[in-house]
Each structure stands twice: as structure tokens, then as C-alpha cells.
Write a protein that holds these residues in place. Structure first.
Motif, PDB file in Angstrom:
ATOM      1  N   LEU A 113       0.855  -1.193   0.000  1.00  0.00           N
ATOM      2  CA  LEU A 113       0.000   0.000   0.000  1.00  0.00           C
ATOM      3  C   LEU A 113       0.888   1.240   0.000  1.00  0.00           C
ATOM      4  O   LEU A 113       1.858   1.313   0.759  1.00  0.00           O
ATOM      5  CB  LEU A 113      -0.926  -0.012   1.216  1.00  0.00           C
ATOM      6  N   ILE A 114       0.566   2.191  -0.866  1.00  0.00           N
ATOM      7  CA  ILE A 114       1.355   3.412  -1.030  1.00  0.00           C
ATOM      8  C   ILE A 114       0.492   4.604  -0.633  1.00  0.00           C
ATOM      9  O   ILE A 114      -0.569   4.840  -1.210  1.00  0.00           O
ATOM     10  CB  ILE A 114       1.850   3.542  -2.486  1.00  0.00           C
ATOM     11  N   TYR A 115       0.954   5.349   0.377  1.00  0.00           N
ATOM     12  CA  TYR A 115       0.219   6.500   0.915  1.00  0.00           C
ATOM     13  C   TYR A 115       1.202   7.661   0.933  1.00  0.00           C
ATOM     14  O   TYR A 115       1.898   7.892   1.908  1.00  0.00           O
ATOM     15  CB  TYR A 115      -0.279   6.145   2.319  1.00  0.00           C
ATOM     16  N   MET A 116       1.278   8.388  -0.200  1.00  0.00           N
ATOM     17  CA  MET A 116       2.382   9.321  -0.385  1.00  0.00           C
ATOM     18  C   MET A 116       1.952  10.604  -1.087  1.00  0.00           C
ATOM     19  O   MET A 116       0.962  10.625  -1.827  1.00  0.00           O
ATOM     20  CB  MET A 116       3.497   8.660  -1.211  1.00  0.00           C
ATOM     21  N   ARG A 151      -9.019   0.461   3.715  1.00  0.00           N
ATOM     22  CA  ARG A 151      -8.253   0.007   2.561  1.00  0.00           C
ATOM     23  C   ARG A 151      -7.117  -0.926   2.990  1.00  0.00           C
ATOM     24  O   ARG A 151      -6.782  -1.870   2.270  1.00  0.00           O
ATOM     25  CB  ARG A 151      -7.733   1.222   1.785  1.00  0.00           C
ATOM     26  N   ILE A 152      -6.534  -0.675   4.146  1.00  0.00           N
ATOM     27  CA  ILE A 152      -5.516  -1.592   4.680  1.00  0.00           C
ATOM     28  C   ILE A 152      -6.141  -2.959   4.929  1.00  0.00           C
ATOM     29  O   ILE A 152      -5.568  -4.002   4.561  1.00  0.00           O
ATOM     30  CB  ILE A 152      -4.903  -1.025   5.976  1.00  0.00           C
ATOM     31  N   ASP A 153      -7.326  -2.980   5.522  1.00  0.00           N
ATOM     32  CA  ASP A 153      -7.980  -4.260   5.805  1.00  0.00           C
ATOM     33  C   ASP A 153      -8.371  -5.000   4.531  1.00  0.00           C
ATOM     34  O   ASP A 153      -8.324  -6.226   4.475  1.00  0.00           O
ATOM     35  CB  ASP A 153      -9.218  -4.039   6.681  1.00  0.00           C
ATOM     36  N   ASP A 154      -8.761  -4.256   3.496  1.00  0.00           N
ATOM     37  CA  ASP A 154      -9.179  -4.915   2.261  1.00  0.00           C
ATOM     38  C   ASP A 154      -7.984  -5.416   1.458  1.00  0.00           C
ATOM     39  O   ASP A 154      -7.992  -6.540   0.946  1.00  0.00           O
ATOM     40  CB  ASP A 154     -10.022  -3.964   1.408  1.00  0.00           C
ATOM     41  N   ALA A 155      -6.942  -4.600   1.345  1.00  0.00           N
ATOM     42  CA  ALA A 155      -5.767  -4.982   0.548  1.00  0.00           C
ATOM     43  C   ALA A 155      -4.832  -5.922   1.299  1.00  0.00           C
ATOM     44  O   ALA A 155      -4.126  -6.721   0.687  1.00  0.00           O
ATOM     45  CB  ALA A 155      -5.000  -3.722   0.122  1.00  0.00           C
ATOM     46  N   GLN A 156      -4.790  -5.821   2.631  1.00  0.00           N
ATOM     47  CA  GLN A 156      -3.902  -6.618   3.472  1.00  0.00           C
ATOM     48  C   GLN A 156      -2.449  -6.549   2.980  1.00  0.00           C
ATOM     49  O   GLN A 156      -1.845  -7.556   2.609  1.00  0.00           O
ATOM     50  CB  GLN A 156      -4.381  -8.068   3.555  1.00  0.00           C
ATOM     51  N   PRO A 157      -1.862  -5.350   2.991  1.00  0.00           N
ATOM     52  CA  PRO A 157      -0.501  -5.188   2.457  1.00  0.00           C
ATOM     53  C   PRO A 157       0.563  -5.791   3.360  1.00  0.00           C
ATOM     54  O   PRO A 157       0.454  -5.751   4.591  1.00  0.00           O
ATOM     55  CB  PRO A 157      -0.353  -3.661   2.391  1.00  0.00           C
ATOM     56  N   LYS A 158       1.591  -6.340   2.744  1.00  0.00           N
ATOM     57  CA  LYS A 158       2.763  -6.811   3.479  1.00  0.00           C
ATOM     58  C   LYS A 158       3.558  -5.613   3.995  1.00  0.00           C
ATOM     59  O   LYS A 158       4.072  -5.625   5.114  1.00  0.00           O
ATOM     60  CB  LYS A 158       3.639  -7.673   2.541  1.00  0.00           C
TER      61      LYS A 158
END
Length: 645
Positions: A113-116, A151-158
């Protein structure tokens, strides 16, 4: 020369041959064995059996053949910085980022996930993910912790890639506290967070989880990370878009189809050529940023400008209504892409800004994200000395334009832009207007219908909704009976009303659902309603989108309260309004904040209890709300009318 109508017809009637030819625009490790597998409609699988890589086509092949050519130009009037990267330099930075992600455990198929903010490292991160076969999910930096956590919960990023902060109008906007709170709220916890420290705001690091990009970059300065060849149908990224329910939809994009679609659109739609410069004023948090800041221009061999700043503020935070035109002149921009809202903002500036810079390199200005009104189009056209102003219409889901004009390349005749219309159907899109109630085609010129696309959707469009095939089918698709008696057809709905004139040009008339468009940002009114209703004193809420001269639409909220005690004065009601706005800011971010929160005694409903949002919208816009006999209490709407008039 082939007419555009014939070119479009070929793309529909001889679909596989058409796209097989376009597939030659990119490089494949293994050529596709089947162009389109539509054996399980409405799901389409493009270039089946082919193996390719987005990063290779956007960076490596150009670094190999013309490595010194400019690829990325990162400009920030917020931090007074400008830096250009050649394709070779961009490849090295992407490999360093890729090696850093791998060192944090990211493997093929993992999500990042990219939050930038709009900085070069955001580009490095996106390209690094596709380089190693990871799936990136970019979340707009303006979103608040609540939206980010879903979105973190849906994508489940490493891994999550972020920064200490962004900047707007010279004021730092801290990202790290928002990210920390989002991770705290989310059920899923990433293994690591990679942070770009810009020196804008102080950061508190979580030991063992948080890593600084500059430290890892130093460790991997000489890293060589080969591109991972993936199947064409492998997901490349997910991008969340608002819907008519509170849960955002993760639009899932493939690899090969998206690469071919963008490679084709650069010459055919935008008229771009290798060695030229593309300037999109969007943000990587939106689909335009994915397709026409990062991937499209680079795949097409163009330089691309990433811009952090306001349209009316130049370097050293000085007012400059001509900053964009200054950049067009300096970097010899040939294709520019913006939004109608931005142009309406610029209309308030001195028109001399358009005349004091050399804009001879600019071929056309493209506008999208919301309907383009004719006065705005004419104003900017005159300001640019008659250069083409081209509206185009598309969605997060499609990834590239559904309606636009053809530029007249490869022996295909051009089509002309028409004020008020985004244009004609682009190749590959079998566009139909249908009657909402019967599902039958609307054939009469200028008659209103729902804009649909008959399946299969062309390459580059969404494969499905991330993790939810059922939602993909139920949200977007209808099975329509053939009036001629043939087999039923799967039809994708854009949820937009439209009309088509006698020459085949389409005009967008507005949404059929509860999604509104605020300055090019799609917002689900249901999401805003859920946030507003979480305030402890809100009993009921209705949110509608109303027309706005600058932003296209703005959200208005109408609420009833549980306890009206202490709300007797205008000051007391204004204080509650501010509390509710702060609630929305905290949940969804300032982008979703209503323009006003009206505190009312009752909301208009039918006798069965259904909220009449369309009647509310009509009253708020000064239009006739229609038949009031269906309203349980007509005075509720009349009271609101007196409030907003």
C-alpha cells in the motif's frame, strides 16, 4: 486514409485481429496465445498465455534503447525543488526501491500500500512493485485514518510505503500520525512501513516496523533487480473507488491488457510521441495519476511531470497563476491533462498568464474527471490561442477513455472536438445508450439513456472487484435481452445518463446513482452519510451532490438531531455544523467534507419512509422538485427550500 468510424468498427467486429496488432506496441517475454478469452462472461481475460512486465515496458526497454532521454521530471513548488531523471537513472532508482521492498519481505503476489505525496519516490515505489510482481494499492494522501484503515484491511498489504508528510500552500501536512492511527484502527497489521523522510514534520518511529528509505537506499545503491515476467492476466494493482455503499470497491487491473491499452492510447487519443513531454496535473491517488502520470507516458517513451503544488502558487510560495504554463514552456510539454475544476480556478487569474509564456510546444489540453461546461472550454481555448481543448470521459474502472476524439495517427482520420461533448466512443468500446426501465437500445438522436458498454470490456479495464467477483457482477453488469431475438448480452453500466446527437457525439447528463463528483474526486454519498451519522447528536442524515460553479458538484448534508436543546441560536447551530465537519474530516478526509451541514426539523420522505434525495437535490439547486403528493410531510421540503434559497 481510413475513417475513424471504420477504425472503431474494426475494433468491435474484428476484435481479436485489432488487438493482436496493438499488442505489438509492447514487449513480451512470451507472446500471447489467445487475444481475448470471453468464455465466462462478463469476465474477460486479455492476451492469455502472454508474459510481460509493466515496469519493463515503462522503463527498462527505453533505458536499453535511449537511456539518456528524460523520463521523470519531479517538480514541487511546495519545497522549491526540481529534479529530472533519465530512463537509465529512473531504472536505477526503481531497482533500489525494489531491493528495499524485497529486503522487507515483499514477494511476487504480495500487496504494497502506497500512501504518499506527489514526489518521485512514489513513482519509484509503484514501478518497483510491478517490477517484482507485487500488487500496489495507492491511497490518496488526503484521506484520513478511517478511510485508510478500511483500505488496509481490504488490501492486506505486506508493506506500506509512506512519508513524514506532504505540503499544501507552504504548510506541512503530517502523514505519519494519520498512518499510525489507520494501522491502529485496522485489523490487518503490515509487517513493515517504509518512510521517506522529507524533513517536513517530526516522526515517531515504531521500532522493528518502521524503516527510513534513505537508509535502505544506501544499502541497495548497486542493487540489480531483474523484472519478473508475469502472465498477462496477473493483477498489477488495485485502486479503491467510492460506491453506493459504505465499503469502497477495489478496482483490480491486469498487467498485459493495461499495458497494451495505455501504449495504444498515447498516440491514438493523446497524440503523444517518444521524446515529448506529458504533463498531467492530477495525483497518483486517482486513476488519472496511474494511467497518465506514471504508466501511460513512460510506456509511450515520453517524459512525464509529477507536480506537487497548487495551480496558483509558484516557487517560494509566491502567488503565480501561470505556474503550470511556466512548466509547459520550460519542459516543452506537448500533451497536457487537467480537470475542469482547475481551469475554473485559473479563470479567476489574470489572463495575461497565458500569454507571457511560450506555449508553442503544446498540441492540446485534455480535461476529464467531471463534466466540462462550454463557457470554461471556450475560455481556455481562447486563452491558448485556439489550441484544441479535448474533453474525455472515463472512469476508475475503465483505466482509459471511453469517449474522446481521435488524433489522426497511423493513417486513421482525426475526429473534431465539440464543446459540451467528451466525444465519440473510443476503439474497443461497444457503447450503447439503453432505456433504464426496459433495457432496450435508445436509437433516437438526443434522447436520454444510460451510457453502457456491451461486453467484453476492452483491454485495460477492471478485471473484477478485488476479492469479490460477486460484487463485480452485481454492481456493474446486467444481462440484456436482444430485441432481435439473438442471445442475451452482458452490458456494463457506467451509471451515467447521456444523450447522443445525430453526428454520434455523446453528452453526459449526470449520475443515476448516489456517487457525486467533487472537483474530479468521486465520493459516495453513503460513505459521507455514515460518517455524519456517527456524530452522537445526529438522528438522520441525507447527503446530496449539488451543482457548483467551480468544483462541478459539492456535497450538502441535511441532518435531524436527537436533542435540539442548546441549538436555538445561529451560533449554536454553526458550532454543531463544525463538529460534524470535523467528524467527516477524521473519518474520510477533507476531500469528503460537505460544503454545508443544514440542521433541519425533518427530512422529506415518502409515506413508506424512503428519503427523497433527488427532491432535496432539486431544491438545493433551485429546481422544481416535482410532484410533492408522494411526500408524507410536504412542509419538510418547503422548510428546507426556505433555508437554502
Amino acid at each position: 486514409m481510413q475513417t475513424y468510424a471504420d477504425f472503431h468498427r474494426q475494433s468491435i467486429e474484428d476484435r481479436d485481429a485489432f488487438w493482436a496488432e496493438q499488442a505489438k506496441r509492447i514487449e513480451w517475454e512470451t507472446p500471447p496465445q489467445q487475444i481475448c478469452d470471453y468464455s465466462n462472461p462478463p469476465f474477460a481475460r486479455w492476451f492469455v498465455g502472454g508474459r510481460t512486465n509493466l515496469c519493463h515496458n515503462a522503463v527498462d526497454r527505453h533505458a536499453r534503447d535511449r537511456g539518456d532521454a528524460t523520463a521523470l521530471i519531479a517538480v514541487s513548488t511546495e519545497t522549491n525543488t526540481e529534479k529530472s531523471y533519465s530512463f537509465s537513472e529512473l531504472q536505477r532508482e526503481v531497482e533500489r526501491m525494489a531491493a528495499s521492498l524485497q529486503s522487507l519481505g515483499v514477494q511476487q503476489g504480495d500487496r504494497v500500500l502506497i500512501y504518499m505525496p506527489m514526489i518521485a519516490e512514489a513513482c519509484f515505489a509503484m514501478l518497483a512493485c510491478t517490477r517484482i510482481g507485487a500488487i500496489h494499492s495507492v491511497v490518496f494522501g488526503g484521506f484520513a485514518s478511517g478511510s485508510l484503515s478500511t483500505r488496509i484491511d481490504d488490501a492486506q498489504p505486506k508493506v506500506i510505503v509512506s512519508a513524514d508528510g506532504g505540503s499544501r500552500g507552504g504548510k506541512p501536512v503530517p502523514y505519519k500520525p494519520l498512518l499510525d492511527e489507520a494501522i491502529n484502527l485496522a485489523s490487518h497489521k503490515p509487517d513493515a512501513v517504509l518512510l521517506v523522510d522529507r524533513g517536513l514534520t517530526a516522526m515517531q518511529l515504531v521500532e522493528g516496523r518502521d524503516h527510513i528509505w534513505s537508509d535502505l537506499r544506501t544499502k541497495h545503491m548497486d542493487a540489480q533487480v531483474p523484472c519478473v515476467w508475469v502472465d498477462s492476466t496477473t493483477p498489477s494493482y488495485t485502486l479503491y473507488t467510492s460506491g453506493t455503499t459504505g465499503k469502497p470497491k477495489g478496482v483490480q487491473r491486469d498487467t498485459g491488457g493495461y499495458c497494451v491499452a495505455l501504449a495504444t492510447s498515447i498516440p491514438y487519443i493523446y497524440g503523444g510521441k517518444p521524446g515529448e513531454t506529458f504533463f498531467s496535473t492530477s495525483d497518483i491517488g486517482w486513476v488519472v495519476g496511474h494511467s497518465y502520470i506514471i504508466y501511460g507516458p513512460l510506456i509511450g517513451g515520453m517524459a512525464t511531470i509529477m507536480y506537487e503544488g497548487l495551480p496558483t502558487q509558484g516557487f517560494d510560495h509566491q502567488p503565480d497563476g501561470g505556474i503550470w504554463w511556466r512548466l509547459v514552456a520550460k519542459y516543452k510539454v506537448s500533451v497536457m491533462f487537467s480537470a475542469p475544476t482547475a481551469i475554473r480556478v485559473l479563470k479567476k487569474q489574470d489572463p495575461e498568464h497565458l500569454k507571457k509564456h511560450d506555449l508553442s510546444s503544446l498540441k492540446a489540453l485534455f480535461l476529464a474527471g467531471e463534466p466540462l461546461d462550454e463557457p470554461t472550454a471556450k475560455w481556455i481555448s481562447e486563452g491558448l490561442n485556439g489550441k484544441p481543448i479535448i474533453d474525455n470521459y472515463w472512469q476508475t474502472e475503465t483505466g482509459w477513455p471511453i469517449l474522446s476524439v481521435a488524433n489522426g495517427v497511423d493513417n486513421v482520420a482525426a475526429t473534431s472536438p465539440r464543446f459540451g461533448s467528451p466525444g465519440v466512443p473510443m476503439y474497443g468500446y461497444n457503447v450503447r445508450l439503453v432505456d433504464e426501465s426496459t433495457g432496450l437500445p435508445v436509437e433516437t438522436a438526443d434522447a436520454k439513456g444510460v451510457l453502457t458498454v456491451e461486453g467484453p470490456l476492452p483491454p485495460g479495464c477492471l478485471q473484477t472487484v478485488w476479492g469479490d467477483d460477486h460484487r463485480f457482477v452485481n454492481t456493474y453488469w446486467n444481462k440484456m435481452e436482444d430485441p432481435a431475438g439473438g442471445p442475451a448480452r452482458w452490458v456494463y453500466s457506467t451509471y451515467d445518463w447521456s444523450r447522443r446527437d445525430a453526428d454520434g457525439y455523446y453528452f453526459i447528463l449526470g449520475r443515476t446513482d448516489d456517487v457525486i463528483n467533487v472537483a474530479g474526486h468521486r465520493l459516495g454519498t453513503r460513505e459521507i452519510e455514515e460518517s455524519v451519522s456517527s456524530h452522537p447528536n445526529v438522528a438522520e442524515v441525507a447527503v446530496v451532490g449539488v451543482a457548483d460553479n467551480v468544483k462541478g458538484q459539492v456535497a450538502l448534508a441535511f441532518v435531524t438531531v436527537k436533542n435540539s436543546e442548546g441549538l436555538d441560536t445561529e451560533e449554536q447551530r454553526a458550532a454543531l455544523e463544525k463538529e460534524i465537519m470535523r467528524q467527516v474530516d477524521a473519518d474520510l478526509g477533507a476531500v469528503a467534507r460537505p460544503a454545508r451541514v443544514h440542521i433541519v426539523t425533518a427530512l422529506p420522505k415518502t409515506r413508506s419512509g424512503k428519503l427523497l434525495r433527488r427532491a432535496l437535490q432539486a431544491v438545493a439547486e433551485g429546481r422544481d422538485p416535482g410532484d410533492l403528493t408522494t411526500i408524507d410531510d410536504p412542509s419538510s421540503l418547503l422548510n428546507i427550500k426556505s433555508m437554502v434559497s
